[in-house]
Design an enzyme around this catalytic site. Structure first.
Site, PDB file in Angstrom:
ATOM      1  N   SER A   1       0.806  -1.237   0.000  1.00  0.00           N
ATOM      2  CA  SER A   1       0.000   0.000   0.000  1.00  0.00           C
ATOM      3  C   SER A   1       0.832   1.278   0.000  1.00  0.00           C
ATOM      4  O   SER A   1       0.442   2.289   0.585  1.00  0.00           O
ATOM      5  CB  SER A   1      -0.966   0.022   1.195  1.00  0.00           C
ATOM      6  OG  SER A   1      -1.727  -1.159   1.219  1.00  0.00           O
ATOM      7  N   ARG A   2       2.011   1.226  -0.633  1.00  0.00           N
ATOM      8  CA  ARG A   2       2.902   2.395  -0.761  1.00  0.00           C
ATOM      9  C   ARG A   2       3.435   2.904   0.581  1.00  0.00           C
ATOM     10  O   ARG A   2       3.950   4.015   0.666  1.00  0.00           O
ATOM     11  CB  ARG A   2       2.179   3.547  -1.496  1.00  0.00           C
ATOM     12  CG  ARG A   2       1.737   3.179  -2.904  1.00  0.00           C
ATOM     13  CD  ARG A   2       2.946   3.048  -3.815  1.00  0.00           C
ATOM     14  NE  ARG A   2       2.617   2.688  -5.181  1.00  0.00           N
ATOM     15  CZ  ARG A   2       2.628   1.447  -5.664  1.00  0.00           C
ATOM     16  NH1 ARG A   2       2.904   0.413  -4.868  1.00  0.00           N
ATOM     17  NH2 ARG A   2       2.358   1.200  -6.922  1.00  0.00           N
TER      18      ARG A   2
END
Ligand code: FMN
Length: 215
Positions: free
Chosen positions: A193-194
């Site tokens: 999720s970055r």
């Protein structure tokens, strides 16, 4: 049009993680650990990096070069001392290097001051290069405009003739290494999720200090 597929291009990462406690206190030891891991998966391309320099027009410029040595004092690459990058480095002797090891989901960024490596070190490395690359170093006026491909082929022939009766092709004095002595090294590990992990080492009064940065 590009939007149709570019917006959809993304990869989630999750192979590994990084904490201040898990990294080695010496960033060069940490680099070596990651470099060895990258060699296993990226083989002869693990030493590919982007070298960024500052142009005379104040616009940063990047290009790929190959890492040819690293040790406690820094990172070495080789190039033509009359090339565009070399002119930039002689004027503004600072640069950054960026490694991307896709298969490891890792990035390393290094920045620092640039110096030429001693001539005898460049001589030693030049001797190890394949014959074609040694001839190429003599033949190519790197970064200068040339009229066509034939110009280069003719230069290669001229160089071959020039050295045909010699056992050794000496290093041209306009070709050699640069050493980047780091003041900052950042290790980046891709996470889901970055929300990636970033640990940065800064050289403060001769000591490396680490901090975690937001992704
Ligand atoms: C995989 C790869 C490796 C390269 N390795 C080097 C290198 O080690 N040294 C070098 O001078 N140029 C290397 N180049 C070429 C540079 O990217 C660049 O075209 C050249 O150095 C001229 O850059 P400049 O005009 O900014 O000086 C490499 C290019 C690629 C794609």
């Amino acid at each position: 049009m590009a939007k149709d597929f570019l917006h959809g291009m993304r990869k989630d990462y999750g192979k590994d993680s990084l904490t201040k406690a898990s990294v080695h206190p010496d960033p060069m030891v940490q680099f070596e650990e990651w470099f060895k891991a990258a060699m296993k998966t990226d083989g002869d391309e693990a030493n590919v990096l982007t070298l960024s320099t500052l142009g005379e027009d104040q616009i940063p410029e990047g290009r790929i070069v190959l890492l040819k040595f690293y040790a406690e004092d820094g990172f070495t690459f080789y190039t033509n001392y009359t090339s565009n990058k070399a002119k930039q480095l002689e004027k503004h002797p600072y640069a950054s290097m960026t490694f991307h090891w896709k298969s490891q989901e890792r990035q390393v960024r290094v920045k620092g001051a640039i110096t030429r490596v001693p001539a005898e070190i460049s001589d030693e490395y030049f001797k190890e290069r394949p014959m074609g690359s040694r001839i190429g170093a003599w033949a190519s006026p790197q970064s200068q405009e040339i009229p066509n491909r034939e110009f280069l082929d003719e230069r290669v022939e001229e160089v071959q003739k020039k050295f045909e009766n010699q056992n050794e092709i000496p290093r041209p004095d306009y070709w050699g290494g640069y050493l980047l002595t780091p003041v900052r090294i950042e290790f980046w590990q891709g996470r889901p999720s970055r929300l990636h992990d970033r640990i940065v080492y800064d050289l403060v009064d001769g000591q490396w200090e680490t901090k975690r940065l937001a992704p």
